[in-house]
Design a protein around this motif. Structure first.
Motif, PDB file in Angstrom:
ATOM      1  N   ASP A   1       0.073   6.852   8.758  1.00 15.57           N
ATOM      2  CA  ASP A   1       0.056   5.486   8.213  1.00 15.57           C
ATOM      3  C   ASP A   1      -0.085   4.429   9.295  1.00 15.57           C
ATOM      4  O   ASP A   1      -0.637   3.362   9.059  1.00 15.57           O
ATOM      5  CB  ASP A   1       1.347   5.213   7.431  1.00 15.57           C
TER       6      ASP A   1
ATOM      7  N   GLN B   1      -7.092  10.424  -3.130  1.00 19.21           N
ATOM      8  CA  GLN B   1      -6.929   9.215  -2.318  1.00 19.21           C
ATOM      9  C   GLN B   1      -6.895   9.551  -0.825  1.00 19.21           C
ATOM     10  O   GLN B   1      -7.487   8.838  -0.010  1.00 19.21           O
ATOM     11  CB  GLN B   1      -5.651   8.473  -2.722  1.00 19.21           C
ATOM     12  N   GLN B   2      -6.210  10.621  -0.459  1.00 20.62           N
ATOM     13  CA  GLN B   2      -6.175  11.048   0.943  1.00 20.62           C
ATOM     14  C   GLN B   2      -7.573  11.435   1.411  1.00 20.62           C
ATOM     15  O   GLN B   2      -7.997  11.064   2.508  1.00 20.62           O
ATOM     16  CB  GLN B   2      -5.206  12.220   1.113  1.00 20.62           C
TER      17      GLN B   2
ATOM     18  N   LEU C   1       0.371   7.281   2.884  1.00 23.57           N
ATOM     19  CA  LEU C   1      -0.591   8.372   2.728  1.00 23.57           C
ATOM     20  C   LEU C   1       0.052   9.613   2.104  1.00 23.57           C
ATOM     21  O   LEU C   1      -0.547  10.277   1.279  1.00 23.57           O
ATOM     22  CB  LEU C   1      -1.224   8.722   4.073  1.00 23.57           C
TER      23      LEU C   1
ATOM     24  N   THR D   1       0.841  -1.179   0.000  1.00 23.59           N
ATOM     25  CA  THR D   1       0.000   0.000   0.000  1.00 23.59           C
ATOM     26  C   THR D   1       0.885   1.240   0.000  1.00 23.59           C
ATOM     27  O   THR D   1       1.872   1.302   0.723  1.00 23.59           O
ATOM     28  CB  THR D   1      -0.897   0.007   1.256  1.00 23.59           C
ATOM     29  N   LYS D   2       0.511   2.202  -0.808  1.00 28.55           N
ATOM     30  CA  LYS D   2       1.235   3.475  -0.848  1.00 28.55           C
ATOM     31  C   LYS D   2       1.062   4.209   0.470  1.00 28.55           C
ATOM     32  O   LYS D   2      -0.008   4.203   1.057  1.00 28.55           O
ATOM     33  CB  LYS D   2       0.609   4.353  -1.935  1.00 28.55           C
TER      34      LYS D   2
ATOM     35  N   ASP E   1       2.294   9.761  -0.068  1.00 30.89           N
ATOM     36  CA  ASP E   1       2.565   9.550  -1.484  1.00 30.89           C
ATOM     37  C   ASP E   1       1.295   9.427  -2.322  1.00 30.89           C
ATOM     38  O   ASP E   1       1.362   9.311  -3.542  1.00 30.89           O
ATOM     39  CB  ASP E   1       3.407   8.283  -1.676  1.00 30.89           C
ATOM     40  N   GLN E   2       0.152   9.437  -1.652  1.00 29.42           N
ATOM     41  CA  GLN E   2      -1.118   9.300  -2.363  1.00 29.42           C
ATOM     42  C   GLN E   2      -1.587  10.652  -2.902  1.00 29.42           C
ATOM     43  O   GLN E   2      -1.154  11.711  -2.450  1.00 29.42           O
ATOM     44  CB  GLN E   2      -2.178   8.712  -1.437  1.00 29.42           C
ATOM     45  N   SER E   3      -2.489  10.594  -3.851  1.00 31.46           N
ATOM     46  CA  SER E   3      -3.050  11.824  -4.424  1.00 31.46           C
ATOM     47  C   SER E   3      -4.009  12.469  -3.422  1.00 31.46           C
ATOM     48  O   SER E   3      -4.429  11.837  -2.438  1.00 31.46           O
ATOM     49  CB  SER E   3      -3.819  11.497  -5.712  1.00 31.46           C
TER      50      SER E   3
END
Length: 104
Positions: free
Chosen positions: A92, A14-15, A7, A4-5, A9-11
């Motif tokens: 995370d 996604q956040q 948080l 899982t990426k 690194d997420q868009s």
């Protein structure tokens, strides 16, 4: 095995989705003393903060808090004639949403 990426690194989308999902269970929402004080001063009720966490939009990128290691996200929503903004810390390692402050 798929990793899982993080948080950070997420868009933004996604956040935002993570916060919306976690806010569905109010047990995941923790209010700091600072947030409660500001909410009282600004007459922002807890249900407005919760609705903002569940349905609000992030209009700017999250920022890392170097002191706590968490990621701070600002969600905004128009509720009952007011524009409410809530800053929430996510991490995370912990599914909790830490409400840092609320403003209008």
């Amino acid at each position: 095995m798929k990793q899982t990426k993080k948080l950070a690194d997420q868009s933004i989308a996604q956040q935002e989705a993570f916060i919306h999902q976690q806010a569905q269970d109010t047990q995941n929402i923790i209010f700091t003393k600072h947030a409660l004080k500001r909410m009282k001063e600004r007459r922002i009720a807890a249900p407005s903060v919760i609705e903002t966490l569940r349905q609000g939009r992030m209009k700017r990128p999250a920022e890392a808090n170097i002191q706590t290691g968490s990621l701070e996200c600002r969600l905004e929503r128009h509720i009952a004639g007011r524009d409410i903004a809530v800053v929430v810390a996510i991490d995370d390692e912990d599914p909790s949403l830490i409400v840092v402050t609320a403003m209008d």
